[in-house]
Design an enzyme around this catalytic site. Structure first.
Site, mmCIF file in Angstrom:
data_model
loop_
_atom_site.group_PDB
_atom_site.id
_atom_site.type_symbol
_atom_site.label_atom_id
_atom_site.label_comp_id
_atom_site.label_asym_id
_atom_site.label_seq_id
_atom_site.Cartn_x
_atom_site.Cartn_y
_atom_site.Cartn_z
ATOM 1 N N LYS A 91 0.374 15.690 8.722
ATOM 2 C CA LYS A 91 -0.339 14.462 8.374
ATOM 3 C C LYS A 91 -0.149 14.135 6.896
ATOM 4 C CE LYS A 91 -5.063 12.685 9.193
ATOM 5 N NZ LYS A 91 -6.386 13.121 9.711
ATOM 6 N N SER A 166 -8.600 9.821 12.290
ATOM 7 C CA SER A 166 -7.553 9.390 11.395
ATOM 8 C C SER A 166 -6.176 9.964 11.724
ATOM 9 C CB SER A 166 -7.921 9.749 9.957
ATOM 10 O OG SER A 166 -8.089 11.151 9.796
ATOM 11 N N SER A 190 -11.479 13.445 13.670
ATOM 12 C CA SER A 190 -10.116 12.974 13.430
ATOM 13 C C SER A 190 -9.019 13.789 14.092
ATOM 14 C CB SER A 190 -9.842 12.901 11.921
ATOM 15 O OG SER A 190 -10.569 11.851 11.345
#
Length: 482
Positions: A91, A166, A190
């Protein structure tokens, strides 16, 4: 939708379909090469990523060089890590050496990391080939993955629905077959919500189980980040989630809340009891979500678990407490958000504050904040006592299936609906216990699944229960994104 099965072993031209376990075994036994696997994934990325925008940075030469080194190490007879030769996405809010840690913010596009974050270093030490960087909303702040720097990520099942956030780039990448494992982090769902939105397994470990680090060097992370944020994997199967957790695990002194040695909870009493919490008073699950809970409860019962429907009101209190503690801290960086955050992120922040102020007032004070953290400790104790009887809690991930894109910023009323639907998920970071999302099937063309909450450091317990569900639901992923 195409099932992923062991038959994939026979298809050398579709190595991107293989599970992480199959890849690791194949590379270790030299029946395939890491380079072949990486090239297959790169070809898959070329085919589907332009339409999904899940991975926002891919360096083929770097990845192929890492794969070649993995093959050299295999041939040398050296001891191999659990993820040796397995492609993994990282990420963009985590430091990876010589890559930009953008966190989805245009102003951070040149923030080149000089070292790996602890969890990235552990993945690298485990033998993973770091194949790409996955998208996230600005400041990793929404359940919708869009930002002014990298653009919007689409859900492979339905472009009109969020892939989650996210870690939305991570979920879309795994669901579409770009990588078998993607890294995510979870302070407000997330990992679990993107996995749920895309029909994957998403594991949130116990706080302290996986060493992590979040935030720019030299900046003291907020207390909620230190004590609630965890790093975890998104995968297509429960077995791959186990393997990924093994690869993420390793001691690192940079995480002040990390517990060295990968502790394991004591065995749960028999028979294993599951507490089914259908609705704790915030948002009633839709018929599709309710059916998924019933289905999972039935499968667990068939496997010998004792499932009892209960009420657990502390989840409602923990959900609201999250907004008191985290939003109070977030106010401290609002000047930076207003300076460099994009419009979507700023509108989401306004919505969060508008709804949470109905519970805590417009400007909660220091006493509210202190009392909130004191209350958090009590809720953790009460849940730990509750889980002396129940090894697992079965509950929704969200009260709805994947939201329509930008539902959080359509209006304050829409944000209220979104926040309420996520209540079961949002309560858990405050409590610090492990949880995962596991798919149960498809309804109306969208994945649906359930959440399993376990005792502290009993990741194995919820993974075992998830495997029971997976054995009946199957493992699936969309092959041709819509």
């Amino acid at each position: 939708m195409t099932p992923i099965t062991d038959a994939a072993h026979a298809d050398s031209e579709a190595l991107w379909r293989w599970s992480a376990r199959q890849v690791a075994h194949g590379v270790a036994t030299r029946s395939i090469s890491a380079r072949e696997v990486v090239q297959s994934c790169l070809d898959r990325i070329d085919a589907v990523n332009p339409g999904l925008n899940a991975l926002v940075e891919v360096r083929p030469d770097e990845a192929l060089a890492c794969a070649a080194e993995a093959d050299r190490l295999t041939a040398s007879g050296a001891e191999l890590g659990p993820l040796h030769g397995v492609p993994v996405a990282i990420k963009v809010n985590s430091d990876q050496t010589e890559h930009a840690t953008t966190n989805g913010v245009a102003a951070f596009k040149d923030n080149i990391a000089s070292t790996d974050s602890p969890h990235v270093a552990n993945l690298r030490r485990s033998g993973a080939v770091l194949l790409g960087r996955s998208n996230t909303p600005a400041f990793s702040y929404r359940w919708f993955t869009d930002n002014d720097l990298h653009g919007r990520t689409l859900n492979p099942w339905d472009a009109s629905r969020t892939p989650g956030g996210s870690s939305g780039g991570a979920s879309a990448a795994v669901a579409a077959g770009m990588v078998p494992i993607a890294h995510g982090n979870d302070i407000g769902g997330s990992v679990r919500y993107p996995a749920y939105a895309c029909g994957l397994v998403g594991l949130r470990p116990t706080v302290g189980r996986v060493a992590g680090l979040y935030g720019p060097e030299g900046v003291d992370p907020a207390l909620s980040v230190q004590s609630m944020l965890v790093q975890g994997p998104l995968t297509r199967s429960v077995g791959d989630a186990r393997l990924a957790l093994d690869g993420l695990t390793g001691d690192d002194p940079r995480d002040p809340f990390h517990v060295p040695g990968a502790p394991v909870a004591p065995p749960a009493g028999r028979p294993l009891r599951v507490a089914l919490v259908r609705d704790h008073g915030v948002a009633t699950p839709t018929a599709e979500v309710g059916a998924a809970l019933d289905q999972a409860a039935g499968w667990l019962t068939d496997a010998g678990y004792v499932v009892e429907e209960v009420e657990l009101p502390l989840l409602t209190e923990a959900y609201r407490l999250w907004y008191l503690l985290c939003m109070a801290e977030f106010r401290q960086i609002m000047p930076l958000v207003e300076e460099v955050g994009d419009e979507g992120m700023q509108r989401a922040a306004a919505g969060y504050y508008a709804v949470s102020s109905e519970w805590w007032g417009a400007q909660p004070g220091l006493t509210d904040y202190m009392n909130g953290y004191a209350r958090r400790g009590t809720l953790i104790r009460v849940l730990a006592e509750f889980m002396q009887r129940y090894s697992t809690v079965l509950l929704p991930v969200s009260a709805e299936q994947a939201f329509e894109q930008d539902a959080d910023i359509a209006s304050v009323e829409s944000m209220r609906r979104v926040m309420a639907a996520q209540a079961s998920m949002m309560a858990i970071p405050v409590l610090g216990f492990p949880a995962l999302s596991v798919p149960t099937g498809v309804a109306g063309g969208l994945p649906v699944g359930v959440q399993l909450l376990g005792r502290r450091f009993d990741e194995n317990g919820i993974l075992d229960a998830a495997e029971v569900i997976e054995a009946r639901a199957g493992v699936f992923t969309p092959i041709d994104p819509r």
